[in-house]
Design a protein around this motif. Structure first.
Motif, mmCIF file in Angstrom:
data_model
loop_
_atom_site.group_PDB
_atom_site.id
_atom_site.type_symbol
_atom_site.label_atom_id
_atom_site.label_comp_id
_atom_site.label_asym_id
_atom_site.label_seq_id
_atom_site.Cartn_x
_atom_site.Cartn_y
_atom_site.Cartn_z
ATOM 1 N N TRP A 200 0.862 -1.178 0.000
ATOM 2 C CA TRP A 200 0.000 0.000 0.000
ATOM 3 C C TRP A 200 0.897 1.225 0.000
ATOM 4 N N LEU A 201 0.651 2.131 -0.932
ATOM 5 C CA LEU A 201 1.304 3.432 -0.926
ATOM 6 C C LEU A 201 0.516 4.332 0.024
ATOM 7 N N ALA A 202 1.112 4.641 1.169
ATOM 8 C CA ALA A 202 0.468 5.482 2.178
ATOM 9 C C ALA A 202 0.785 6.937 1.876
ATOM 10 N N LEU A 203 -0.247 7.742 1.779
ATOM 11 C CA LEU A 203 -0.122 9.130 1.356
ATOM 12 C C LEU A 203 -0.799 10.044 2.366
ATOM 13 N N LEU A 204 -0.213 11.192 2.599
ATOM 14 C CA LEU A 204 -0.861 12.216 3.405
ATOM 15 C C LEU A 204 -0.938 13.480 2.569
ATOM 16 N N ALA A 205 -2.163 13.927 2.327
ATOM 17 C CA ALA A 205 -2.384 15.100 1.487
ATOM 18 C C ALA A 205 -2.771 16.291 2.347
ATOM 19 N N GLU A 206 -2.161 17.420 2.080
ATOM 20 C CA GLU A 206 -2.586 18.666 2.704
ATOM 21 C C GLU A 206 -3.776 19.181 1.908
ATOM 22 N N ALA A 207 -4.894 18.515 2.148
ATOM 23 C CA ALA A 207 -6.127 18.816 1.422
ATOM 24 C C ALA A 207 -7.309 18.390 2.276
ATOM 25 N N HIS A 219 -11.297 -1.934 -6.897
ATOM 26 C CA HIS A 219 -11.164 -1.627 -8.322
ATOM 27 C C HIS A 219 -10.231 -2.639 -8.975
ATOM 28 N N PRO A 220 -10.468 -2.978 -10.247
ATOM 29 C CA PRO A 220 -9.565 -3.922 -10.934
ATOM 30 C C PRO A 220 -8.118 -3.442 -10.995
ATOM 31 N N ARG A 221 -7.882 -2.137 -10.897
ATOM 32 C CA ARG A 221 -6.516 -1.627 -10.915
ATOM 33 C C ARG A 221 -5.870 -1.682 -9.527
ATOM 34 N N GLY A 222 -6.671 -1.977 -8.507
ATOM 35 C CA GLY A 222 -6.142 -2.070 -7.154
ATOM 36 C C GLY A 222 -6.978 -1.276 -6.170
ATOM 37 N N PHE A 223 -6.846 -1.629 -4.918
ATOM 38 C CA PHE A 223 -7.573 -0.951 -3.852
ATOM 39 C C PHE A 223 -7.138 0.516 -3.750
ATOM 40 N N ALA A 224 -8.073 1.375 -3.350
ATOM 41 C CA ALA A 224 -7.763 2.756 -2.996
ATOM 42 C C ALA A 224 -8.584 3.129 -1.778
ATOM 43 N N GLY A 225 -8.003 3.894 -0.880
ATOM 44 C CA GLY A 225 -8.699 4.276 0.337
ATOM 45 C C GLY A 225 -8.597 5.758 0.611
ATOM 46 N N HIS A 226 -9.635 6.305 1.225
ATOM 47 C CA HIS A 226 -9.699 7.715 1.632
ATOM 48 C C HIS A 226 -10.094 7.738 3.096
ATOM 49 N N MET A 227 -9.290 8.392 3.952
ATOM 50 C CA MET A 227 -9.571 8.500 5.373
ATOM 51 C C MET A 227 -9.285 9.923 5.833
ATOM 52 N N GLU A 232 -8.046 19.737 7.520
ATOM 53 C CA GLU A 232 -7.069 20.200 6.531
ATOM 54 C C GLU A 232 -6.227 19.091 5.925
ATOM 55 N N ALA A 233 -6.373 17.862 6.377
ATOM 56 C CA ALA A 233 -5.492 16.777 5.913
ATOM 57 C C ALA A 233 -6.278 15.494 5.688
ATOM 58 N N THR A 234 -5.842 14.735 4.693
ATOM 59 C CA THR A 234 -6.516 13.486 4.336
ATOM 60 C C THR A 234 -5.476 12.406 4.089
ATOM 61 N N ARG A 235 -5.728 11.232 4.639
ATOM 62 C CA ARG A 235 -4.904 10.055 4.392
ATOM 63 C C ARG A 235 -5.492 9.296 3.200
ATOM 64 N N PRO A 274 -1.038 19.259 -1.850
ATOM 65 C CA PRO A 274 0.330 18.731 -1.786
ATOM 66 C C PRO A 274 0.372 17.405 -1.021
ATOM 67 N N LEU A 275 1.157 16.469 -1.523
ATOM 68 C CA LEU A 275 1.353 15.178 -0.868
ATOM 69 C C LEU A 275 2.619 15.266 -0.025
ATOM 70 N N VAL A 276 2.468 15.343 1.274
ATOM 71 C CA VAL A 276 3.597 15.590 2.172
ATOM 72 C C VAL A 276 4.184 14.302 2.723
ATOM 73 N N GLU A 277 3.579 13.180 2.412
ATOM 74 C CA GLU A 277 4.120 11.890 2.852
ATOM 75 C C GLU A 277 3.818 10.830 1.812
ATOM 76 N N LYS A 278 4.829 10.018 1.505
ATOM 77 C CA LYS A 278 4.663 8.868 0.618
ATOM 78 C C LYS A 278 5.517 7.737 1.160
ATOM 79 N N ARG A 279 4.863 6.645 1.563
ATOM 80 C CA ARG A 279 5.578 5.466 2.062
ATOM 81 C C ARG A 279 4.908 4.234 1.484
ATOM 82 N N VAL A 280 5.683 3.230 1.145
ATOM 83 C CA VAL A 280 5.112 1.957 0.713
ATOM 84 C C VAL A 280 5.141 0.991 1.887
#
Length: 407
Positions: A200-207, A219-227, A232-235, A274-280
């Motif tokens: 899982w590519l873990a992302l933190l968006a300043e949005a 999804h056939p292309r792979g799971f996606a999650g919104h938390m 002001e921020a979304t995982r 902006p994506l301020v964090e990206k970790r696999v």
């Protein structure tokens, strides 16, 4: 592994009933409960206070865990500040469907990122209750944990001296990469492992969040999650190949893939930022059994790891720590060893319960993108049964919220 004798060249030894290795949610919960019961302890942490209060971690807490902390006086800020979640949304095959788990169970989740909980627990332990916590220690070693007089040594970061703590018990709460989990002899413990074969590519968006609830996109292309994490921020999460490099995912590619996997007619588009964090994160699990050896008791990720698929990890760590703290107090205060003797078995009942549920949900989320038509078809059938059968929905909701296990 344990060292048979105490180290030479140490500064004069200190004594304390319990040494807690690791200042995460598990170690700090144990420490706070011991302090409240007037049991002395020392917490050793290899990182700085600032680091552990900022370390990025998720924060879905089941209601039973929050209530347990609340009864110990450890959840005032959490209850006051944390938003609650009562439902989530599946998105698949161009459809969206809400899943109202609070309506089905009467229980909800609290959203409180782990750094905030750690900040609260450190403050309570060190600043309010006057607990002894030593940050930045190096080269922690365990000694004689299989005997009556265990000890823990470490290098003091300020002086460079090796210091020695004699104790009666060691609580190993230092996570998956810590020293305590390696102290169990292989002939004594078994480690069961499972690899989900994806990352899982873990992302933190300043949005701002793009929905008022968690979204699970299948999804056939792979799971996606919104938390949502804050106003002001979304995982976000994206399923990627195991071992993938975050550098392969520039911002434009990330947002394009998120829009594709989470798009459903009639929903507002995702709010980008902006994506301020990206970790696999490689999706794998393990369980160490038993969770104790001699005078060493493991808790949290030092004993077991459950991938973030079902948001169970921090809840399991808290469950372990509550049981361990009570067992230590009973023994040190009354000589009652029943809690310590039964500690591993009591913890592992919930550990395996959550592991099984996590594996079940993983197949539902990852099956459609597996490239295996049978797994994809079975996963789709599983999802439609979950959303179409009141009995299946009720069972899933209880597992999701942790309602059906003993606390």
């Amino acid at each position: 592994m344990t060292t048979p004798t105490s180290p030479s060249g140490s500064s004069p030894a200190e004594r304390t009933p319990v040494v807690i290795v690791g200042a995460g949610p598990a170690g700090l919960t144990v420490g706070n409960i011991l302090r409240a019961a007037a049991v002395d302890c020392v917490v050793l942490e290899t990182e700085s206070r600032d680091f552990i209060e900022r370390r990025p971690r998720a924060g879905f807490l089941e209601e039973w865990a929050v209530r347990a902390l609340e009864r110990r006086g450890l959840a005032d800020r959490l209850v006051e500040r944390a938003p609650t979640h009562t439902e989530f949304e599946f998105r698949f095959a161009g459809e969206r469907q809400r899943f109202p788990y609070t309506e089905l169970t009467g229980h909800h989740h609290y959203v409180y990122p782990q750094p905030l909980l750690v900040t609260d627990l450190v403050h309570e332990y060190a600043d309010v209750r006057g607990g002894d916590i030593r940050f930045g220690v190096r080269e922690v070693e365990l000694h004689d944990i299989d005997g009556e007089r265990p000890s823990v040594s470490y290098v003091d970061p300020a002086t460079g001296e090796r210091r020695l703590l004699h104790c009666e018990f060691v609580a190993g709460c230092d996570g998956a990469r810590g020293v305590t989990r390696t102290a169990l002899p292989p002939e004594h413990a078994t480690v069961a492992r499972h690899d989900h074969g994806v990352g899982w590519l873990a992302l933190l968006a300043e949005a701002p969040p793009s929905s008022d609830c968690v979204i699970l996109g299948v999804h056939p292309r792979g799971f996606a999650g919104h938390m949502a994490r804050s106003p002001e921020a979304t995982r976000y999460y994206l399923e990627v190949p195991a071992g993938d490099d975050p550098a392969n995912w520039p911002d434009d590619r990330v947002w394009s893939e998120l829009h594709t996997r989470l798009a459903v007619p009639g929903t507002r588009p995702l709010t980008e930022g902006p994506l301020v964090e990206k970790r696999v994160l490689d999706m794998h699990n393990y369980v160490t059994e038993p969770m104790a050896y001699g005078r060493l008791y493991l808790a949290g990720d030092a004993a077991h790891l459950v991938s973030p698929i079902a948001a169970k990890g921090m809840n399991l760590a808290l469950h372990d720590s509550l049981l361990l703290a009570d067992a230590l107090i009973a023994y040190l205060g009354k000589g009652d060893d029943s809690g310590l003797r039964g500690y591993s078995e009591a913890c592992l009942r919930r550990v395996w319960h959550y592991q099984e549920f996590s594996q079940w949900l993983a197949e539902l989320l990852h099956g459609p993108s597996s490239g295996n038509p049978f797994r994809a078809g079975a996963a789709t059938a599983r999802l439609r049964r979950l959303l179409g059968s009141p009995v299946a929905a009720s069972t899933f909701a209880e597992l999701f919220i942790g309602k059906d296990t003993d606390h």
